[in-house]
Write an enzyme that holds these catalytic residues in place. Structure first.
Site, PDB file in Angstrom:
ATOM      1  N   ASP A 176     -20.047  14.763  24.625  1.00 15.10           N
ATOM      2  CA  ASP A 176     -18.737  14.942  23.993  1.00 15.10           C
ATOM      3  C   ASP A 176     -18.418  16.423  23.884  1.00 15.10           C
ATOM      4  O   ASP A 176     -19.314  17.253  23.673  1.00 15.10           O
ATOM      5  CB  ASP A 176     -18.729  14.308  22.590  1.00 15.10           C
ATOM      6  CG  ASP A 176     -19.047  12.829  22.619  1.00 15.10           C
ATOM      7  OD1 ASP A 176     -18.359  12.094  23.351  1.00 15.10           O
ATOM      8  OD2 ASP A 176     -19.996  12.409  21.933  1.00 15.10           O
ATOM      9  N   ASP A 212     -16.027  18.679  21.639  1.00 18.57           N
ATOM     10  CA  ASP A 212     -15.138  18.751  20.485  1.00 18.57           C
ATOM     11  C   ASP A 212     -14.542  20.148  20.370  1.00 18.57           C
ATOM     12  O   ASP A 212     -15.162  21.149  20.765  1.00 18.57           O
ATOM     13  CB  ASP A 212     -15.898  18.409  19.203  1.00 18.57           C
ATOM     14  CG  ASP A 212     -16.438  16.977  19.219  1.00 18.57           C
ATOM     15  OD1 ASP A 212     -15.882  16.145  19.963  1.00 18.57           O
ATOM     16  OD2 ASP A 212     -17.416  16.704  18.499  1.00 18.57           O
ATOM     17  N   ASP A 235     -22.574  21.232   8.932  1.00 15.72           N
ATOM     18  CA  ASP A 235     -23.849  20.805   8.368  1.00 15.72           C
ATOM     19  C   ASP A 235     -25.019  21.716   8.726  1.00 15.72           C
ATOM     20  O   ASP A 235     -25.683  22.277   7.865  1.00 15.72           O
ATOM     21  CB  ASP A 235     -24.151  19.354   8.758  1.00 15.72           C
ATOM     22  CG  ASP A 235     -23.987  19.090  10.247  1.00 15.72           C
ATOM     23  OD1 ASP A 235     -23.791  20.040  11.034  1.00 15.72           O
ATOM     24  OD2 ASP A 235     -24.051  17.904  10.644  1.00 15.72           O
TER      25      ASP A 235
END
Length: 453
Positions: free
Chosen positions: A66, A68, A145
């Site tokens: 992916d 992003d 995070d």
């Protein structure tokens, strides 16, 4: 106190620019559609960066699945730029730009809100419920995070922007939380599973301060959404690093929070047979993922919960429950307990139970039963499971050999066992005599003799 100096985020962002000649990442390694979105944002006067896992994976020589993007454009502004865009999410408002089967996720820079308001809401325990406070790229970096996920690739000069020391941590193969670890885990308990999953996937070591609260805070997972826990479980065990993920769960005290009944069963199984079988099943799963072969969540959970099923079955039989009834009740009990923790859908839990309940039937070799089993829709999965059980005990070796032969030459194999068939009862009680303890070595079955008239 500024947003980036809050107790949860005692991090002051400090920009480090890693140039193209140092990081070695090329646009040729990136999704053309992601680049298309980045250039469109830039042409419209917005900042846009490839961010997170894609940058991290490219830096360590991986192939991101992916791509992003983070931007200073709001979701509504992104939607206005792309006709193929849809807005999703309430907790986190996101823009999805769709190119056929590929979705480029575009998120607006987010800040660390102070007091709860209409766009940021936490519960009494500090768990984040809603977060749509927008901010700068510096704000966005410190609220992510892990440091390894807070790296930004800029198309204007092909550099990587690092605000929290993530580049050094990637080089050191270290997984470190941004901010105060306990507060970050309380904010989102599922982040503990994410730490185990990323460490397993990347081969990173979890930094000491990031790892220390895990055993203490693991019980917080009981309050997490069962649906999210189910999704995270699939990511943990179906990404090609299931064995390493399981070992991280064990090492950091998370297994009892995610699979409580299995954890109890493994602790009580002193021989280690159940753990050997479970690990072998996960090893087989990793091999299938590596070979691009399909993996069924039903089979995965049959492996993960088999120790719990064996323990429940032994308890019921010790109470004097009839074998066949004990098998059904044990399957239902284990499923019910796990569904309360992870929202295991019925389309997976029912086949899982069928795999378990078919196991005793492989010891019954009457002609009708053999051909009935061969025609069963779960036969392939159930026989694979039977073979997997050899990792725990070789007591099933004869059954495995017989059924391998049956699949090659059904008529010949069945004919060879007709002498045994003649002495076997044809009623359904025969199934009650099949293995009393799935984990123990099966004792030789006593055959009922027909009385001579």
């Amino acid at each position: 106190m500024t947003q980036t100096e809050s107790p949860i985020f005692p991090v002051v962002p400090e920009l480090r620019v890693i140039t193209r000649d140092v990081h070695g990442v090329s646009r040729k390694q990136m999704s053309p559609n992601a680049l298309r979105v980045l250039y469109r944002l830039r042409e419209a006067g917005f900042g846009g960066y490839l961010v997170g896992g894609a940058v991290r994976d490219l830096l360590i020589g991986g192939e991101p699945k992916d791509f992003d993007i983070a931007t200073d454009a709001t979701p509504e502004q992104v939607k206005a730029l792309f006709r193929n865009c849809r807005l999703i999410g309430r907790r986190f408002r996101l823009a999805h730009v769709v190119y056929g089967r590929e979705i480029i996720e575009v998120a607006t820079f987010r800040a660390n809100g102070g007091d709860d308001d209409g766009d940021r809401q936490t519960d009494d325990g500090g768990r984040l419920l809603r977060d749509n406070i927008y901010g700068s790229i510096e704000d966005d970096a410190v609220r992510r995070d892990f440091t390894a996920n807070a790296l930004y690739y800029a198309i204007e000069d092909f550099s990587v922007r690092d605000y929290v020391g993530g580049y050094a941590d990637v080089e050191a193969r270290l997984l470190r939380l941004i901010g105060e670890p306990e507060a970050r885990y309380r904010e989102d308990p599922v982040r503990m599973l994410r730490a185990a999953r990323l460490a397993a996937k990347l081969g990173f070591t979890i930094e000491a301060a990031t790892a220390e609260p895990l055993p203490r805070l693991a019980p917080l997972l009981a309050d997490a959404s069962p649906a999210r826990l189910f999704e995270e479980t699939l990511k943990l065990f179906l990404s090609g690093h299931a064995v390493a993920g399981f070992e991280h769960l064990e090492a950091h005290g998370l297994l009892s929070a995610l699979l409580p009944e299995t954890a109890k069963a493994l602790t009580s199984n002193k021989s280690g047979a159940l753990r050997r079988m479970l690990v072998q099943g996960l090893r087989n799963t990793d091999a299938r993922v590596a070979n691009d072969e399909p993996v069924s969540p039903a089979f995965l959970f049959a492996v993960l919960l088999w120790p719990a099923y064996c323990r429940a079955l032994a308890q019921l039989q010790a109470q004097g429950v009839h074998a066949v009834e004990a098998q059904r009740r044990a399957a239902d009990r284990v499923t019910m307990h796990q569904v309360a923790r992870t929202a295991l859908p019925r389309r997976f839990s029912l086949p899982m139970q069928e795999i378990w309940l078919m196991q005793p039937r492989f010891s019954l070799r009457q002609r009708k039963r053999v051909f009935r089993l061969l025609a069963h829709p779960r036969f392939r999965a159930a026989i694979d499971f039977l073979e997997l059980r050899l990792a725990a005990s070789d007591s099933h070796a004869d059954d495995v050999a017989f059924w391998r032969e049956v699949q090659l030459q059904p008529a010949v194999a069945v004919a060879a066992s007709e002498a045994d068939d003649a002495s076997e009862p044809e009623d359904d009680d025969a199934e009650a005599e099949a293995e009393a303890d799935p984990d123990a070595a099966a004792a030789p079955r006593r055959r009922r003799r027909r009385r001579r008239s």
